[in-house]
Motif scaffolding. Structure first.
Motif, PDB file in Angstrom:
ATOM      1  N   LEU A  15      19.702 -43.723  37.745  1.00 54.48           N
ATOM      2  CA  LEU A  15      20.542 -43.293  36.476  1.00 54.48           C
ATOM      3  C   LEU A  15      20.770 -42.059  36.902  1.00 54.48           C
ATOM      4  O   LEU A  15      19.954 -40.870  36.808  1.00 54.48           O
ATOM      5  CB  LEU A  15      19.690 -43.320  35.462  1.00 54.48           C
ATOM      6  N   LEU A  16      22.107 -41.516  36.971  1.00 56.34           N
ATOM      7  CA  LEU A  16      22.385 -40.133  36.852  1.00 56.34           C
ATOM      8  C   LEU A  16      23.763 -39.879  36.279  1.00 56.34           C
ATOM      9  O   LEU A  16      24.544 -40.692  35.789  1.00 56.34           O
ATOM     10  CB  LEU A  16      22.470 -39.448  38.364  1.00 56.34           C
ATOM     11  N   LYS A  23      21.220 -41.290  29.781  1.00 60.83           N
ATOM     12  CA  LYS A  23      20.555 -41.799  30.808  1.00 60.83           C
ATOM     13  C   LYS A  23      19.068 -42.241  30.294  1.00 60.83           C
ATOM     14  O   LYS A  23      18.814 -43.511  30.482  1.00 60.83           O
ATOM     15  CB  LYS A  23      20.446 -41.047  32.120  1.00 60.83           C
ATOM     16  N   THR A  24      18.414 -41.367  29.539  1.00 56.68           N
ATOM     17  CA  THR A  24      17.275 -41.711  29.121  1.00 56.68           C
ATOM     18  C   THR A  24      17.245 -42.953  27.919  1.00 56.68           C
ATOM     19  O   THR A  24      16.245 -43.683  28.107  1.00 56.68           O
ATOM     20  CB  THR A  24      16.335 -40.383  28.741  1.00 56.68           C
ATOM     21  N   PRO A  44      12.367 -36.214  36.443  1.00 62.54           N
ATOM     22  CA  PRO A  44      12.647 -37.753  36.764  1.00 62.54           C
ATOM     23  C   PRO A  44      11.414 -38.301  36.201  1.00 62.54           C
ATOM     24  O   PRO A  44      10.307 -38.274  36.200  1.00 62.54           O
ATOM     25  CB  PRO A  44      12.587 -37.866  38.431  1.00 62.54           C
ATOM     26  N   GLN A  45      11.811 -39.671  35.692  1.00 59.66           N
ATOM     27  CA  GLN A  45      10.855 -40.687  35.372  1.00 59.66           C
ATOM     28  C   GLN A  45      11.259 -42.062  35.863  1.00 59.66           C
ATOM     29  O   GLN A  45      12.443 -42.161  36.066  1.00 59.66           O
ATOM     30  CB  GLN A  45      10.692 -40.696  33.970  1.00 59.66           C
ATOM     31  N   THR A  46      10.327 -42.892  35.897  1.00 60.13           N
ATOM     32  CA  THR A  46      10.766 -44.328  36.412  1.00 60.13           C
ATOM     33  C   THR A  46      10.352 -45.466  35.385  1.00 60.13           C
ATOM     34  O   THR A  46       9.279 -45.113  34.600  1.00 60.13           O
ATOM     35  CB  THR A  46      10.106 -44.613  38.033  1.00 60.13           C
ATOM     36  N   GLN A  77      13.046 -51.184  39.577  1.00 61.02           N
ATOM     37  CA  GLN A  77      12.759 -49.932  39.210  1.00 61.02           C
ATOM     38  C   GLN A  77      13.858 -49.102  38.834  1.00 61.02           C
ATOM     39  O   GLN A  77      14.798 -49.155  39.520  1.00 61.02           O
ATOM     40  CB  GLN A  77      12.012 -49.310  40.361  1.00 61.02           C
ATOM     41  N   LEU A  78      13.967 -48.492  37.510  1.00 66.12           N
ATOM     42  CA  LEU A  78      14.988 -47.844  37.167  1.00 66.12           C
ATOM     43  C   LEU A  78      14.338 -46.241  37.368  1.00 66.12           C
ATOM     44  O   LEU A  78      13.261 -46.253  37.007  1.00 66.12           O
ATOM     45  CB  LEU A  78      15.399 -47.798  35.513  1.00 66.12           C
ATOM     46  N   LEU A  79      15.150 -45.374  38.138  1.00 67.84           N
ATOM     47  CA  LEU A  79      15.009 -44.157  38.060  1.00 67.84           C
ATOM     48  C   LEU A  79      15.953 -43.144  37.402  1.00 67.84           C
ATOM     49  O   LEU A  79      16.988 -42.932  37.712  1.00 67.84           O
ATOM     50  CB  LEU A  79      14.821 -43.589  39.720  1.00 67.84           C
ATOM     51  N   ASP A  80      15.176 -42.413  36.229  1.00 63.72           N
ATOM     52  CA  ASP A  80      15.963 -41.532  35.468  1.00 63.72           C
ATOM     53  C   ASP A  80      16.044 -40.205  36.199  1.00 63.72           C
ATOM     54  O   ASP A  80      14.790 -39.688  36.530  1.00 63.72           O
ATOM     55  CB  ASP A  80      15.570 -41.661  34.113  1.00 63.72           C
ATOM     56  N   THR A  81      16.941 -39.321  36.104  1.00 62.94           N
ATOM     57  CA  THR A  81      17.116 -38.019  36.588  1.00 62.94           C
ATOM     58  C   THR A  81      17.452 -37.046  35.553  1.00 62.94           C
ATOM     59  O   THR A  81      18.543 -37.440  34.613  1.00 62.94           O
ATOM     60  CB  THR A  81      17.556 -37.837  37.832  1.00 62.94           C
TER      61      THR A  81
END
Ligand code: GTP
Ligand code: MG
Length: 258
Positions: A15-16, A23-24, A44-46, A77-81
């Motif tokens: 996610l960016l 995003k979050t 970042p969080q996942t 897996q979602l990766l939030d930045t």
């Protein structure tokens, strides 16, 4: 038995997008079914989520409609930045590391895009991201499998009444990306980079999309391995009731690209 015990690297979706785009919120919505209140992200969080049972994944492609044997939905897996300008290195470096990177969700605030400043900021970030993907693909060409990657442009906050509809978000960004491209290529010429013998190749490799084309269109990214789709969404499921996140528009795209 041993093989099964080894955790397979989960398919990862990144996610960016600019700060405040949602995003979050989207991460919490997709992971929990309801959005949670958020703060500006600083790291970042996942989140690991399982595809909702209603979402068809690419693995289902060859399944018969009449096949009633139980299937387990894949986990992703979602990766939030963080979107803040000073923290974007997280987003940029995330683009290069995970081998299991399946796709990228670029989230924008569709209301912010009606201001010139908001549009420019979003387009400049998107330009950097797309150019990186383009370069990644070009470099991958020397190996056997060029690294293609799908992108979902998430036109978020459609519930806000000043929001631009998804189609307009797309065309406004295309237009603005064309301007960014113009400015950047001029910058290269002015700085003298690209003026020497192999300079032309230099300029070409930092030109987004079809080299020399007048206007920018997302379709130009296809030959660079980037397939971009647009979807209009909202993370605040007002009036939609509980579990709205399970049927969220992003899922079908994620499912198709797992
Ligand atoms: P950074 O972490 O700074 O990069 O921002 P972010 O993209 O993670 O944004 P975040 O998810 O924290 O959302 C920012 C604000 O927008 C929050 O107050 C959210 O509640 C709000 N928001 C997110 N999505 C929507 C939406 O679809 N509609 C509306 N009305 N508000 C939203
Ligand atoms: Mg955030």
């Amino acid at each position: 038995l041993y093989k099964r015990a080894v955790a397979k690297e989960l398919p990862t979706f990144l996610l960016l997008g600019p700060s405040g785009a949602g995003k979050t919120s989207l991460l919490t919505l997709l992971a929990n079914g309801t959005p949670s209140p958020t703060h500006t992200s600083q790291a970042p969080q996942t989140a690991i989520c399982q595809l909702p049972s209603t979402t068809r994944s690419s693995e289902d492609k060859y399944r018969s409609e009449n096949d009633t044997s139980s299937r387990s939905q894949p986990s992703i897996q979602l990766l939030d930045t963080p979107g803040h300008g000073k923290l974007r290195h997280h987003a940029i470096s995330s683009l290069t590391f995970p081998t299991a990177l399946k796709g990228l969700l670029f989230v924008v605030d569709s209301a912010v895009l009606s201001s010139a400043a908001g549009l420019t900021e979003t387009a400049e970030f998107l330009y950097d991201v797309l150019l990186l993907l383009q370069k990644r693909h070009t470099q991958g060409k020397t190996s056997k499998t060029p690294l293609a990657i799908p992108v979902l442009l998430v036109a978020n906050k459609q519930d806000v009444f000043t929001s631009l509809p998804a189609g307009l978000v797309k065309s406004k960004l295309e237009e603005e990306l064309g301007k960014v491209r113009q400015t950047r290529s001029k910058g290269l010429l002015d700085s003298g980079i690209g003026m020497d013998d192999d300079g032309e190749a230099d300029e070409e490799s930092s030109w987004l999309g079809e080299y020399g084309a007048n206007g920018f269109k997302f379709a130009q990214m296809r030959e660079h391995g980037v397939d971009l789709e647009v979807v209009g969404t909202s993370t605040s499921g007002e009036g939609e009731g509980e579990g709205e996140g399970r049927g969220h528009e992003c899922w079908s795209w994620i499912g198709a690209n797992v």
